[in-house]
Design an enzyme around this catalytic site. Structure first.
Site, PDB file in Angstrom:
ATOM      1  N   ASN A   1       0.871  -1.171   0.000  1.00 33.16           N
ATOM      2  CA  ASN A   1       0.000   0.000   0.000  1.00 33.16           C
ATOM      3  C   ASN A   1       0.911   1.224   0.000  1.00 33.16           C
ATOM      4  O   ASN A   1       1.441   1.617   1.034  1.00 33.16           O
ATOM      5  CB  ASN A   1      -0.879  -0.043   1.257  1.00 33.16           C
TER       6      ASN A   1
ATOM      7  N   ARG B   1      -2.474  -2.115  -3.566  1.00 33.66           N
ATOM      8  CA  ARG B   1      -3.683  -1.323  -3.409  1.00 33.66           C
ATOM      9  C   ARG B   1      -3.607  -0.138  -4.372  1.00 33.66           C
ATOM     10  O   ARG B   1      -2.612   0.586  -4.393  1.00 33.66           O
ATOM     11  CB  ARG B   1      -3.756  -0.793  -1.970  1.00 33.66           C
TER      12      ARG B   1
ATOM     13  N   HIS C   1     -12.902   2.819   0.093  1.00 32.41           N
ATOM     14  CA  HIS C   1     -12.930   1.757   1.120  1.00 32.41           C
ATOM     15  C   HIS C   1     -13.628   0.497   0.593  1.00 32.41           C
ATOM     16  O   HIS C   1     -14.153  -0.295   1.380  1.00 32.41           O
ATOM     17  CB  HIS C   1     -13.710   2.204   2.382  1.00 32.41           C
TER      18      HIS C   1
ATOM     19  N   ARG D   1     -12.012  15.550   7.914  1.00 33.41           N
ATOM     20  CA  ARG D   1     -12.787  15.950   6.726  1.00 33.41           C
ATOM     21  C   ARG D   1     -14.197  16.359   7.126  1.00 33.41           C
ATOM     22  O   ARG D   1     -14.808  15.739   8.006  1.00 33.41           O
ATOM     23  CB  ARG D   1     -12.875  14.807   5.716  1.00 33.41           C
TER      24      ARG D   1
ATOM     25  N   GLY E   1     -11.087   1.414  12.756  1.00 30.71           N
ATOM     26  CA  GLY E   1     -10.597   1.857  14.076  1.00 30.71           C
ATOM     27  C   GLY E   1     -11.674   2.268  15.063  1.00 30.71           C
ATOM     28  O   GLY E   1     -11.728   1.773  16.191  1.00 30.71           O
TER      29      GLY E   1
ATOM     30  N   GLU F   1      -8.161  -5.294   5.079  1.00 31.76           N
ATOM     31  CA  GLU F   1      -8.012  -4.944   3.667  1.00 31.76           C
ATOM     32  C   GLU F   1      -6.835  -5.676   3.024  1.00 31.76           C
ATOM     33  O   GLU F   1      -6.897  -6.059   1.861  1.00 31.76           O
ATOM     34  CB  GLU F   1      -7.868  -3.430   3.527  1.00 31.76           C
TER      35      GLU F   1
HETATM   36  P1  ADP Z   1      -7.463   4.781   8.866  1.00 32.88           P
HETATM   37  O1  ADP Z   1      -8.606   5.497   8.233  1.00 32.88           O
HETATM   38  O2  ADP Z   1      -6.251   5.627   9.046  1.00 32.88           O
HETATM   39  O3  ADP Z   1      -7.200   3.402   8.289  1.00 32.88           O
HETATM   40  P2  ADP Z   1      -8.267   3.332  11.228  1.00 32.88           P
HETATM   41  O4  ADP Z   1      -9.361   2.504  10.715  1.00 32.88           O
HETATM   42  O5  ADP Z   1      -7.014   2.670  11.669  1.00 32.88           O
HETATM   43  O6  ADP Z   1      -7.966   4.568  10.329  1.00 32.88           O
HETATM   44  O7  ADP Z   1      -8.855   4.148  12.478  1.00 32.88           O
HETATM   45  C1  ADP Z   1      -8.056   5.031  13.196  1.00 32.88           C
HETATM   46  C2  ADP Z   1      -8.911   5.780  14.179  1.00 32.88           C
HETATM   47  O8  ADP Z   1      -9.614   4.851  15.007  1.00 32.88           O
HETATM   48  C3  ADP Z   1      -8.095   6.615  15.161  1.00 32.88           C
HETATM   49  O9  ADP Z   1      -7.859   7.893  14.639  1.00 32.88           O
HETATM   50  C4  ADP Z   1      -9.009   6.658  16.345  1.00 32.88           C
HETATM   51  O10 ADP Z   1      -9.834   7.792  16.231  1.00 32.88           O
HETATM   52  C5  ADP Z   1      -9.862   5.444  16.255  1.00 32.88           C
HETATM   53  N1  ADP Z   1      -9.578   4.473  17.319  1.00 32.88           N
HETATM   54  C6  ADP Z   1      -8.654   3.509  17.327  1.00 32.88           C
HETATM   55  N2  ADP Z   1      -8.688   2.823  18.493  1.00 32.88           N
HETATM   56  C7  ADP Z   1      -9.679   3.374  19.230  1.00 32.88           C
HETATM   57  C8  ADP Z   1     -10.230   3.123  20.530  1.00 32.88           C
HETATM   58  N3  ADP Z   1      -9.751   2.160  21.305  1.00 32.88           N
HETATM   59  N4  ADP Z   1     -11.231   3.909  20.935  1.00 32.88           N
HETATM   60  C9  ADP Z   1     -11.714   4.881  20.157  1.00 32.88           C
HETATM   61  N5  ADP Z   1     -11.249   5.158  18.933  1.00 32.88           N
HETATM   62  C10 ADP Z   1     -10.244   4.428  18.482  1.00 32.88           C
END
Ligand code: ADP
Length: 398
Positions: free
Chosen positions: A7, A91, A180, A241, A331, A386
């Site tokens: 990626n 990707r 996505h 965003r 996340g 992914e």
């Molecule tokens: P990306 O879009 O960069 O792939 P991810 O899917 O990894 O993002 O999500 C990242 C986001 O997930 C972080 O910025 C955070 O806001 C949120 N996150 C990760 N772990 C936690 C948690 N334990 N509690 C709340 N939010 C979380």
């Protein structure tokens, strides 16, 4: 067979080496600051401990060479030679309308990707650079492109067209593409398997809530609508965003502040979302901490985010004339119980019987049910993967 998943971003390159017999991750890592002083490779290989290699990476080619060196290193390497990599899956963020599925990369495919780079100028050129760099170092290894937009190619015109003069679509390719896609496809299929129902019979709303967020209506296994649009800026608010906004605000902001058009788009992409509303940050963990201290704007940002996600769930239930399951992933979706509760609050009219206790006491890293037994509409956490989708698509094509 081992498959290397790449990626490539403009100054970064993430990778995973996946053993397709077990679908287990053999090694993974990240090159940062490619083309910038202080480049570094963070690699997790044998034993799982992190190896940090600080070495100059003037370009993506140098980065990939370092990745291959790390994978074959005598001490922390996981394979003896490059020959143990059967294929590489890349990707690629945007395929415009040219590819509705993954493809084996050849010169023709690369030329089409290059033609489409203008649609995602921050991402696709970096993806192409990654592919070219890989081809140079591993000229005989087959490579596959897996597109973020491909899963959404099944959207009907009424969902992907904007209500602007039709020529903007026919002449300039202005339409909703959605992103996505690999994640939405993966979690939709996982959810169907978990529910033991044929996906052709299910109406799902998949919520990929991460730093970037998008919601997709998956009807009968096909994406029929999705919240991100021509670019990832549209849809629900995100870390930084704005999501949906009246386009006329752009001119007004420019007139009032003197920002250029590029600065204004940057303002909407990088300074808005929950960061902009809260003034605290883009990470939902920071917002939750600020909420505990009673920070009003953090609470407002969380409320606004949840409200807008809920609106999409309702809209997509209406679009599909039904709903069988809401899926949370990425996340925030996988980890943030308080946010899931906020979103699902007041969705009983849809047939959701949300289990607040299960939601609070959820298990991480597995498919987990958040609806009560007997709930007509199921709610699930489905961890996304992914890289695994890219590896599977690559395996299928080589
Ligand atoms: P990306 O879009 O960069 O792939 P991810 O899917 O990894 O993002 O999500 C990242 C986001 O997930 C972080 O910025 C955070 O806001 C949120 N996150 C990760 N772990 C936690 C948690 N334990 N509690 C709340 N939010 C979380």
């Amino acid at each position: 067979m081992n498959i290397l998943v790449i990626n490539a971003g403009s100054s970064s390159l993430k990778y995973q080496l996946i053993d397709m017999k077990t679908e287990g991750v053999v090694a993974k890592g990240l090159c940062e600051r490619i083309g910038i002083a202080g480049s570094v490779l963070k690699h997790k290989g044998k034993g799982g401990e992190e190896v940090v290699v600080s070495a100059p990476m003037p370009d993506h080619g140098a980065a990939i060479q370092l990745v291959l060196d790390a994978l074959t290193d005598k001490n922390h390497g996981v394979i003896k030679s490059m020959k143990e990599i059967g294929a590489v899956g890349h990707r690629v963020v945007h395929s415009a309308e040219d590819f509705d599925k993954s493809v084996l990369i050849d010169d023709k495919v690369l030329a089409v990707c290059e033609k489409n780079a203008e649609l995602a100028p921050l991402h696709v050129p970096a993806n192409i650079t990654g592919i070219r760099a890989c081809k140079k170092v591993m000229p005989d290894t087959p490579m596959v492109a897996v597109f973020d937009t491909a899963f959404h190619s099944t959207m009907p015109p009424k969902a992907y067209l904007y209500a602007v003069p039709y020529e903007a679509y026919t002449d300039l390719k202005v339409r909703r593409y959605g992103f996505h896609g690999t994640s939405h496809m993966f979690v939709a299929r996982e959810a169907a398997a978990y529910l033991k129902k044929p996906i052709e019979k299910l109406k799902l709303v998949t919520c990929h809530l991460g730093n970037g967020s998008s919601i997709t209506a998956v009807d009968g296994g096909k994406s029929v609508d999705t919240s991100m649009g021509f670019t990832p800026l549209e849809g629900v608010p995100m870390g930084t965003r704005s999501g949906d906004i009246d386009a006329a605000v752009i001119e007004y902001l420019m007139n009032k502040t003197g920002m250029t058009i590029a600065e204004t788009i940057n303002y909407l992409n990088k300074k808005s979302g929950v960061l902009g509303v809260s003034g605290v940050g883009s990470d939902f963990r920071d917002l939750a901490a600020a909420e505990k201290e009673g920070n009003r704007r953090a609470i407002l940002a969380l409320d606004l985010f949840a409200y807008r996600v809920k609106k999409y769930i309702g809209a997509y239930a209406a679009a599909m004339n039904g709903l069988d399951c809401v899926v949370f992933t990425a996340g925030v979706g996988e980890n943030d119980a308080a946010m899931r509760q906020r979103i699902m609050d007041g969705t009983d009219f849809l047939g959701v019987d949300f289990d607040k206790e299960a939601n609070k006491n959820f298990t991480r890293g597995v498919i987990f049910e958040l609806s009560k037994k007997g709930s007509r509409v199921k709610v699930l956490i489905v961890p996304t993967n992914e890289e695994l989708v890219i590896a599977r698509e690559t395996k299928n094509l080589v």
